[in-house]
Design a protein around this motif. Structure first.
Motif, short mmCIF file in Angstrom:
data_model
loop_
_atom_site.label_atom_id
_atom_site.label_comp_id
_atom_site.label_asym_id
_atom_site.label_seq_id
_atom_site.Cartn_x
_atom_site.Cartn_y
_atom_site.Cartn_z
N VAL A 57 0.77 -1.22 -0.06
CA VAL A 57 0.24 -0.01 -0.07
C VAL A 57 0.80 1.16 -0.09
O VAL A 57 0.62 2.23 -0.73
CB VAL A 57 -0.98 -0.13 1.20
N LEU A 61 0.40 4.14 -2.85
CA LEU A 61 0.21 5.47 -2.19
C LEU A 61 1.24 6.67 -3.00
O LEU A 61 0.67 7.55 -3.42
CB LEU A 61 0.25 5.67 -0.81
N TYR A 72 -1.45 11.79 1.50
CA TYR A 72 -1.55 10.55 2.51
C TYR A 72 -0.81 10.51 3.66
O TYR A 72 0.25 11.25 3.81
CB TYR A 72 -1.71 9.21 1.60
N LYS A 272 -10.88 9.13 -2.55
CA LYS A 272 -9.67 8.90 -2.29
C LYS A 272 -9.61 7.40 -2.13
O LYS A 272 -8.67 6.39 -2.56
CB LYS A 272 -8.93 9.54 -1.42
N LEU A 276 -7.59 4.33 -4.65
CA LEU A 276 -6.61 3.41 -3.93
C LEU A 276 -7.08 1.95 -4.20
O LEU A 276 -6.22 1.36 -4.60
CB LEU A 276 -6.31 3.51 -2.26
#
Lengths: 300, 304
Positions: A57, A61, A72, A272, A276
Motif C-alpha cells: 500500500v 500511495l 496521504y 480517495k 486506492l
C-alpha cells in the motif's frame, strides 16, 4: 471621563511593551500552527495497520501521489488489530489487515458499516536463523510445531537439527501473523493454549531478531524471507511430503499457511479510498503485489 | 493624558486571567486522566480483585489478568539501571564539581545535558543495534537464549538516565557551601577527605533526590525497553533477586502498554480495564518516586 475611585494614580508609561504581552504573543505564535495543522489534517487519506500489507500500500500511495497528487499518511502502529481499531474508531479512512475479517470483528464496531476488500494473498512462513538451516532442519510437521509452541520440544536435535536450544519468538497475539498461525495449529484463536514466549511486533523486528539469534524460530510473511540470513522451513505432512512457501505452492493451494491481505473500509468506497482500491485491484496493483512476494487476486 | 492613564488602570489583568485559566486546564487534565483510569479499570478490579496486582498470571485470551510479572520486571529494570548508573554518575559529578576548573566545568555540563536531551528511541535503536548483540554474546555462557534480557533493559536504561543523574548530582554537590569546603581544608583535610567526609555527607539528600528522579524516568521509559527486553509474559522468579531471571526475557508495564495488546483489548471491558489498571499501577510507582524525590529535596533545602 472615568472617576478615580480614590486609587493612587500609578504611572504605566510602558504598557505596550509589558513583558507579559510579549509572552502571550509568543505563546500564541507557537499554538496557532498546531491548531492550524489539526484543522487541515482532514484532507489527507489516512491509512494504518498490518506491516505485511503496508509494503504494498505504501508503494501504491507513493505512485498515486506522484500521478494524481494524492496526499496521504500511512503507519503500522499496532499491526492488523491496530488497523481494525483505527478504522472502527474512524481515526483513518483505510485499515490494513492480514488477520482475516470475521463477523466478530464487524460486531465490535456496530456503528460502522465495516467491510473488507481482499487485494491478494500471502504465505506465512516458519522462519529460522542461518545456523538452524545449516544444522540440517528443513521442515517441520504441524505436530512438531505444536510441540515447540507448547514448550514440549525445546531443542533442535529433537526435530532433526543440531544440539541447540530453540528460541521461539512469538508474534504479538494481536498480529495477523499470529492469528493465521494459531488457526492453522489449533483451529481458532481461542483454542490456542496459554504459553509464554518472547514476543516480536513488526515484520522487520521479527526478521532482525531471528537474524541476530542462534537457534531462532518465528512466524513471518514469506515475502520477507531472503534465503541468505533468514530461511523458510517447509511444512511436512503425515506422508512425509514437504511443501515450501513458494509462489507456485501458494497459487495452487498446496501450501497450508496462507492468509488474505485485506483493506478495511467503512461504507462503500468513495473518492480517495476508491482511487486506492481501484489501483490495487487493477493490473498495476497486481504487479506491485507480485513484486513484494505476495499473490495477487487475478492469479487465483 | 490623565484620562488615558485612568483607562488603563481598570483594564483586567489579562496575564493573570490567562495563567489562572492555564493552571485550571492543567489540573483539569490531570484530574480527568486519573478519573478516567480509575473508572475504566474498575471492571478489571471487580473481576480479578487484588490478584490483578499480586498474581503472576496474564493470559488475556483466557480472561486471566495478573500483572505481578510486569510489576517485577518494571521494578527490577529500574533498580538495575539505578544501581549501574549511580556510581558512575557520582564519580563524574565529583570530578566536575570538585576537580574541574569552572570554565571547563561549564563545557562538560553543556555536553552532558545535551546527552540527556537525546530522544529515547535513538537510545533504543542503538540498544538494538549494538547492546543487544553484545549482551547476547556475553550472557550466552550464563544461559541467555538471546540478547533480549532483563539485564539488557537495565543496562540500556542505565545509559539513558546517566546524563540526567550526573547533572542533578553535580548540582547537589555544587550546593554545598564554599565555607564548608574552606573550613574542612583549613582543618588540614586533603581534597579527597573533604569530598568523602564533608561534601558527600552534606549533599546526600540531594543525591538521593536525583536518584529517585532518575529511577522515575527509568520506570516510565517505554520505547527503548520495548525494543530490548524480549516482552515475555509471566516472568516472576521464586526468589526476589534471581540471576537466571536477569538473563531471560521479561515484560515491563511499559513494554506491555506499548505493544499491540491495547488494540485488542478495546471493546472488552475487563481486558481494557486490566490495561488501564496497568497504567494506574505504573502511575502509582512513578508518582511515589517523584513524590519521595520532592520530599527529600525539600528536606535538603530547609536543612542547609
Amino acid at each position: 471621563m472615568c472617576a478615580n475611585f480614590g486609587f493612587p494614580n500609578v504611572e504605566e508609561s510602558h504598557s505596550l511593551i509589558r513583558p507579559s504581552w510579549w509572552c502571550f504573543a509568543l505563546l500564541m505564535a507557537f499554538l496557532l500552527p498546531i491548531f492550524a495543522s489539526v484543522a487541515t489534517a482532514v484532507d489527507v487519506l489516512r491509512v494504518q495497520g498490518s506491516t505485511t500489507v503496508n509494503s504494498v500500500v505504501a508503494d501504491a500511495l507513493e505512485i498515486l501521489q506522484a500521478e494524481k497528487g494524492l496526499s496521504y499518511r500511512i503507519d503500522t502502529q499496532g499491526g492488523s488489530s491496530g488497523g481494525l481499531y483505527a478504522i472502527g474508531r474512524g481515526a483513518v479512512e483505510v485499515g490494513m489487515s492480514s488477520a482475516g475479517f470475521s463477523e466478530q470483528d464487524r460486531a465490535r464496531f456496530p456503528e460502522r458499516d465495516l467491510r473488507a476488500l481482499t487485494i491478494g494473498y500471502d504465505a506465512l512462513a516458519l522462519i529460522v536463523s542461518a545456523d538452524v538451516w545449516q544444522g540440517g532442519v528443513r521442515s517441520l510437521t504441524a505436530q512438531e510445531m505444536r510441540g515447540i509452541y507448547e514448550g514440549r520440544i525445546r531443542n533442535w536435535s529433537e526435530v532433526g537439527g543440531s544440539d541447540q536450544r530453540i528460541v521461539f519468538f512469538n508474534k504479538e497475539p494481536g498480529r495477523g501473523t499470529w492469528k493465521s498461525f494459531v488457526r492453522w495449529l489449533y483451529g481458532s484463536e481461542n483454542a490456542a493454549p496459554p504459553v509464554n514466549h518472547p514476543e516480536v511486533g513488526s515484520n522487520s523486528e521479527t526478521r532482525n531478531k531471528v537474524i541476530g539469534t542462534r537457534g531462532a524460530l518465528s512466524q513471518l510473511s514469506a515475502a520477507w524471507v531472503d534465503g541468505e540470513q533468514v530461511f523458510a522451513l517447509g511444512i511436512r505432512d503425515a506422508a512425509g511430503e514437504i511443501v515450501f512457501p513458494s509462489q507456485t505452492n501458494l497459487a495452487d493451494g498446496s501450501y497450508p499457511l496462507t492468509r488474505p491481505l485485506n483493506l478495511l473500509i467503512s461504507g462503500p468506497p468513495e473518492g480517495k479510498v476508491q482511487l486506492l482500491i481501484e489501483f490495487l485491484q487493477g493490473p498495476r496493483g497486481a504487479e506491485l503485489i507480485r513484486k513484494h512476494g505476495y499473490l495477487p487476486l487475478s492469479a487465483e | 493624558m490623565d484620562s488615558l492613564l485612568l483607562k488603563k488602570r481598570y483594564r483586567p489583568d489579562l496575564w493573570a486571567v490567562f495563567s489562572w485559566a492555564v493552571l485550571g486546564l492543567v489540573l483539569g487534565v490531570l484530574v480527568y486522566t486519573l478519573a478516567t483510569l480509575v473508572v475504566q479499570s474498575l471492571p478489571a478490579w471487580r473481576e480479578m480483585g487484588a490478584g490483578l496486582l499480586l498474581k503472576n498470571d496474564w493470559f488475556f485470551r483466557h480472561g486471566r489478568f495478573g500483572a505481578a510479572g510486569m510489576v517485577y520486571g518494571t521494578i527490577v529494570v529500574g533498580l538495575l539501571a539505578l544501581a549501574l548508573a549511580l556510581p558512575l554518575a557520582l564519580g563524574a559529578a565529583i570530578w566536575m564539581a570538585e576537580y574541574l576548573a569552572p570554565r571547563s566545568r561549564w563545557g562538560v555540563k553543556v555536553l552532558i545535558e545535551s546527552l540527556a536531551a537525546v530522544p529515547s528511541v535513538v537510545y533504543g535503536l542503538l540498544g538494538v543495534l549494538i547492546l543487544r548483540r553484545w549482551m547476547g554474546e556475553w550472557l550466552a555462557p550464563f544461559g541467555a537464549w538471546s540478547g533480549d534480557t532483563l539485564l539488557t533493559g537495565g543496562v540500556l536504561l542505565a545509559i539513558m538516565i546517566l546524563p540526567t543523574l550526573t547533572t542533578l548530582t553535580e548540582d547537589a554537590l555544587q550546593n554545598v557551601s564554599q565555607r564548608q569546603r574552606a573550613a574542612a581544608r583549613g582543618l588540614g583535610l586533603t581534597r579527597g577527605e573533604v569530598v568523602w567526609s564533608v561534601i558527600l555527607r552534606q549533599a546526600m539528600p540531594g543525591v538521593l533526590a536525583a536518584s529517585l528522579l532518575g529511577l522515575g524516568r527509568a520506570l516510565g521509559e517505554t520505547i527503548a525497553v520495548y525494543l530490548v527486553i524480549g516482552r515475555m509474559d509471566n516472568q516472576l522468579p521464586e526468589r526476589l533477586f534471581s540471576g537466571t531471571a536477569l538473563v531471560q526475557p521479561a515484560q515491563t508495564l511499559t513494554s506491555k502498554l506499548g505493544g499491540s495488546e491495547l488494540y485488542i483489548a478495546l471493546g472488552d471491558p475487563v481486558h481494557w480495564g486490566a490495561m488501564m489498571a496497568l497504567c494506574l499501577i505504573l502511575l502509582g510507582i512513578t508518582g511515589l518516586c517523584a513524590g519521595a524525590s520532592l520530599f527529600l529535596n525539600r528536606l535538603w533545602t530547609t536543612n542547609s
